[in-house]
Motif scaffolding. Structure first.
Motif, PDB file in Angstrom:
ATOM      1  N   ALA A  62      40.372 -24.406 -89.117  1.00 46.66           N
ATOM      2  CA  ALA A  62      39.972 -25.225 -87.976  1.00 46.66           C
ATOM      3  C   ALA A  62      40.047 -24.428 -86.682  1.00 46.66           C
ATOM      4  O   ALA A  62      39.191 -24.549 -85.811  1.00 46.66           O
ATOM      5  CB  ALA A  62      40.859 -26.464 -87.883  1.00 46.66           C
ATOM      6  N   VAL A  63      41.072 -23.608 -86.553  1.00 47.87           N
ATOM      7  CA  VAL A  63      41.207 -22.753 -85.372  1.00 47.87           C
ATOM      8  C   VAL A  63      40.086 -21.730 -85.335  1.00 47.87           C
ATOM      9  O   VAL A  63      39.456 -21.511 -84.292  1.00 47.87           O
ATOM     10  CB  VAL A  63      42.589 -22.058 -85.375  1.00 47.87           C
ATOM     11  CG1 VAL A  63      42.650 -20.960 -84.326  1.00 47.87           C
ATOM     12  CG2 VAL A  63      43.697 -23.082 -85.139  1.00 47.87           C
ATOM     13  N   VAL A  64      39.823 -21.086 -86.454  1.00 53.24           N
ATOM     14  CA  VAL A  64      38.770 -20.079 -86.524  1.00 53.24           C
ATOM     15  C   VAL A  64      37.413 -20.691 -86.186  1.00 53.24           C
ATOM     16  O   VAL A  64      36.583 -20.083 -85.501  1.00 53.24           O
ATOM     17  CB  VAL A  64      38.748 -19.425 -87.920  1.00 53.24           C
ATOM     18  CG1 VAL A  64      37.497 -18.583 -88.112  1.00 53.24           C
ATOM     19  CG2 VAL A  64      39.985 -18.558 -88.111  1.00 53.24           C
TER      20      VAL A  64
ATOM     21  N   ARG B 128      36.888 -22.804-100.864  1.00 54.60           N
ATOM     22  CA  ARG B 128      36.837 -24.272-100.905  1.00 54.60           C
ATOM     23  C   ARG B 128      38.227 -24.863-100.728  1.00 54.60           C
ATOM     24  O   ARG B 128      38.399 -25.896-100.060  1.00 54.60           O
ATOM     25  CB  ARG B 128      36.216 -24.744-102.214  1.00 54.60           C
ATOM     26  CG  ARG B 128      34.714 -24.458-102.320  1.00 54.60           C
ATOM     27  CD  ARG B 128      34.066 -25.253-103.447  1.00 54.60           C
ATOM     28  NE  ARG B 128      34.418 -24.718-104.754  1.00 54.60           N
ATOM     29  CZ  ARG B 128      33.728 -23.776-105.382  1.00 54.60           C
ATOM     30  NH1 ARG B 128      32.657 -23.248-104.819  1.00 54.60           N
ATOM     31  NH2 ARG B 128      34.094 -23.359-106.574  1.00 54.60           N
ATOM     32  N   ASP B 129      39.231 -24.210-101.280  1.00 55.29           N
ATOM     33  CA  ASP B 129      40.609 -24.687-101.109  1.00 55.29           C
ATOM     34  C   ASP B 129      41.056 -24.574 -99.653  1.00 55.29           C
ATOM     35  O   ASP B 129      41.742 -25.460 -99.141  1.00 55.29           O
ATOM     36  CB  ASP B 129      41.558 -23.879-102.008  1.00 55.29           C
ATOM     37  CG  ASP B 129      41.348 -24.148-103.481  1.00 55.29           C
ATOM     38  OD1 ASP B 129      40.735 -25.191-103.814  1.00 55.29           O
ATOM     39  OD2 ASP B 129      41.779 -23.317-104.302  1.00 55.29           O
ATOM     40  N   LEU B 130      40.661 -23.484 -98.989  1.00 56.93           N
ATOM     41  CA  LEU B 130      41.008 -23.328 -97.583  1.00 56.93           C
ATOM     42  C   LEU B 130      40.337 -24.403 -96.733  1.00 56.93           C
ATOM     43  O   LEU B 130      40.949 -24.958 -95.812  1.00 56.93           O
ATOM     44  CB  LEU B 130      40.585 -21.943 -97.089  1.00 56.93           C
ATOM     45  CG  LEU B 130      41.380 -20.744 -97.594  1.00 56.93           C
ATOM     46  CD1 LEU B 130      40.762 -19.455 -97.066  1.00 56.93           C
ATOM     47  CD2 LEU B 130      42.844 -20.829 -97.185  1.00 56.93           C
ATOM     48  N   VAL B 131      39.079 -24.692 -97.047  1.00 57.55           N
ATOM     49  CA  VAL B 131      38.356 -25.737 -96.313  1.00 57.55           C
ATOM     50  C   VAL B 131      39.047 -27.082 -96.504  1.00 57.55           C
ATOM     51  O   VAL B 131      39.232 -27.848 -95.548  1.00 57.55           O
ATOM     52  CB  VAL B 131      36.889 -25.806 -96.776  1.00 57.55           C
ATOM     53  CG1 VAL B 131      36.193 -27.025 -96.166  1.00 57.55           C
ATOM     54  CG2 VAL B 131      36.152 -24.531 -96.395  1.00 57.55           C
ATOM     55  N   ALA B 132      39.441 -27.373 -97.731  1.00 57.65           N
ATOM     56  CA  ALA B 132      40.071 -28.662 -98.029  1.00 57.65           C
ATOM     57  C   ALA B 132      41.396 -28.823 -97.310  1.00 57.65           C
ATOM     58  O   ALA B 132      41.794 -29.939 -96.943  1.00 57.65           O
ATOM     59  CB  ALA B 132      40.274 -28.796 -99.537  1.00 57.65           C
ATOM     60  N   SER B 133      42.111 -27.713 -97.086  1.00 55.72           N
ATOM     61  CA  SER B 133      43.442 -27.804 -96.487  1.00 55.72           C
ATOM     62  C   SER B 133      43.447 -27.621 -94.976  1.00 55.72           C
ATOM     63  O   SER B 133      44.472 -27.794 -94.330  1.00 55.72           O
ATOM     64  CB  SER B 133      44.365 -26.757 -97.109  1.00 55.72           C
ATOM     65  OG  SER B 133      43.903 -25.449 -96.830  1.00 55.72           O
ATOM     66  N   ALA B 134      42.290 -27.257 -94.401  1.00 57.87           N
ATOM     67  CA  ALA B 134      42.234 -27.027 -92.958  1.00 57.87           C
ATOM     68  C   ALA B 134      42.500 -28.324 -92.203  1.00 57.87           C
ATOM     69  O   ALA B 134      41.838 -29.331 -92.443  1.00 57.87           O
ATOM     70  CB  ALA B 134      40.868 -26.471 -92.580  1.00 57.87           C
ATOM     71  N   ARG B 135      43.459 -28.263 -91.301  1.00 55.87           N
ATOM     72  CA  ARG B 135      43.797 -29.475 -90.554  1.00 55.87           C
ATOM     73  C   ARG B 135      42.773 -29.712 -89.459  1.00 55.87           C
ATOM     74  O   ARG B 135      42.216 -28.781 -88.868  1.00 55.87           O
ATOM     75  CB  ARG B 135      45.183 -29.353 -89.942  1.00 55.87           C
ATOM     76  CG  ARG B 135      45.318 -28.379 -88.789  1.00 55.87           C
ATOM     77  CD  ARG B 135      46.731 -28.415 -88.247  1.00 55.87           C
ATOM     78  NE  ARG B 135      46.860 -27.681 -87.013  1.00 55.87           N
ATOM     79  CZ  ARG B 135      47.096 -26.388 -86.923  1.00 55.87           C
ATOM     80  NH1 ARG B 135      47.233 -25.673 -88.021  1.00 55.87           N
ATOM     81  NH2 ARG B 135      47.208 -25.796 -85.753  1.00 55.87           N
ATOM     82  N   THR B 136      42.511 -30.978 -89.190  1.00 54.13           N
ATOM     83  CA  THR B 136      41.560 -31.414 -88.156  1.00 54.13           C
ATOM     84  C   THR B 136      40.238 -30.676 -88.239  1.00 54.13           C
ATOM     85  O   THR B 136      39.629 -30.359 -87.220  1.00 54.13           O
ATOM     86  CB  THR B 136      42.162 -31.231 -86.744  1.00 54.13           C
ATOM     87  OG1 THR B 136      42.408 -29.835 -86.508  1.00 54.13           O
ATOM     88  CG2 THR B 136      43.457 -32.001 -86.591  1.00 54.13           C
ATOM     89  N   LEU B 137      39.784 -30.430 -89.462  1.00 50.80           N
ATOM     90  CA  LEU B 137      38.548 -29.654 -89.622  1.00 50.80           C
ATOM     91  C   LEU B 137      37.339 -30.393 -89.045  1.00 50.80           C
ATOM     92  O   LEU B 137      36.480 -29.803 -88.398  1.00 50.80           O
ATOM     93  CB  LEU B 137      38.328 -29.348 -91.107  1.00 50.80           C
ATOM     94  CG  LEU B 137      37.096 -28.523 -91.465  1.00 50.80           C
ATOM     95  CD1 LEU B 137      37.126 -27.204 -90.719  1.00 50.80           C
ATOM     96  CD2 LEU B 137      37.021 -28.306 -92.959  1.00 50.80           C
ATOM     97  N   GLU B 138      37.281 -31.691 -89.256  1.00 53.29           N
ATOM     98  CA  GLU B 138      36.120 -32.440 -88.786  1.00 53.29           C
ATOM     99  C   GLU B 138      36.016 -32.362 -87.268  1.00 53.29           C
ATOM    100  O   GLU B 138      34.914 -32.174 -86.724  1.00 53.29           O
ATOM    101  CB  GLU B 138      36.225 -33.899 -89.239  1.00 53.29           C
ATOM    102  CG  GLU B 138      35.006 -34.739 -88.846  1.00 53.29           C
ATOM    103  CD  GLU B 138      35.077 -36.136 -89.388  1.00 53.29           C
ATOM    104  OE1 GLU B 138      34.218 -36.951 -89.040  1.00 53.29           O
ATOM    105  OE2 GLU B 138      35.999 -36.418 -90.175  1.00 53.29           O
TER     106      GLU B 138
END
Length: 266
Positions: free
Chosen positions: A211-213, A247-257
């Motif tokens: 999410a930061v990236v 895909r695992d990193l995407v799933a675990s990213a906080r506040t990604l949306e």
């Protein structure tokens, strides 16, 4: 034009263990590349290798060309000329990056003086301006303080000011917000984003948080166990990752949306 070209970079520990293996990527002038992966994936070692800052005992092979200078195997004098001028780094913990026994102003003025030859009032004014540009209130007071006398968020802004003072072409940010509170982290990311846009700088931004990236970079390199797993545009990596690890990193990213919403409004 390519500013940073990493080709076949490998790093081994003193005991021969592979830490980074056959890594290749490039960063063009003004481009923003995010490097993401879990702890131990080789992200920070890669950033240290870019500036020739790896600990003694490690073996480095391959090529790292920064602004036309080969870093791997370069003498310290050549590396010193590159650091600050062509690339500068902001680390995760400013208390370890800043000298605890030196006042803040001297830690910015020193590199400025070496690069510009400025002295006296001109150097002091440039030091205060560098602190003001990272939105620090009362820059003269901050300049006279020791690192332990200011807050963690202020220390990280000081570290950013020191990195940007000599106007490098590439800013390397190694987990620069991880040690900060969430609200301070958001302010710091906004500050980095604003300053590099204004200066048209390239960025190599390292984080474990997708999410930061997504907030501050255009392209992402995913690392796992010292190797590149996947590389692509932010939207492609987030929206259609090819590898299970990504895909695992995407799933675990906080506040990604919310991070993607921010990207879409830029």
């Amino acid at each position: 034009m390519t500013l940073l070209d990493v080709s076949g970079l490998s790093v081994r520990a003193a005991d021969g263990r592979p830490l980074v293996a056959d890594l290749s990527f490039s960063v063009a002038g003004g481009e923003r590349l995010g490097v993401i992966g879990e702890s131990g994936s080789g992200k920070s070692l890669t950033t240290l290798a870019v500036l020739g800052l790896l600990p003694a005992g490690m073996t480095v092979t391959g090529s790292v060309v920064l602004a036309g200078t080969e870093i791997v195997g370069a003498p310290e004098k050549r590396l010193t000329a590159v650091r600050g001028r062509d690339a500068a780094v902001v680390f995760q913990e400013p208390l370890t990056a800043l000298d605890p026994l030196m006042r803040v102003g001297r830690q910015i003025a020193g590199p400025l003086a070496r690069r510009t030859g400025w002295k006296g009032s001109r150097l002091r004014r440039a030091t205060f301006d560098a602190l003001a540009q990272v939105r620090l209130p009362e820059p003269e007071r901050i300049a006279s303080a020791f690192p332990h006398e200011i807050s963690g968020g202020q220390r990280q802004r000081v570290a950013l000011a020191a990195a940007l003072a000599c106007e490098p072409a590439l800013l390397i940010a190694d987990e620069p917000t991880t040690a900060l509170d969430v609200s301070v982290q958001a302010e710091m990311l906004d500050l980095i984003d604003t300053l590099v846009r204004e200066r048209e700088m390239a960025v190599l931004f390292v984080s474990h948080d997708l999410a930061v990236v997504a907030k501050v970079t255009d392209r992402v390199l995913v690392m796992k166990d010292g190797r590149a797993v996947e590389e692509g545009g932010v939207q492609d990596i987030v929206g259609a990752p090819r590898e299970q690890y990504t895909r695992d990193l995407v799933a675990s990213a906080r506040t990604l949306e919310s991070a993607l919403d921010l990207r879409s409004t830029q």
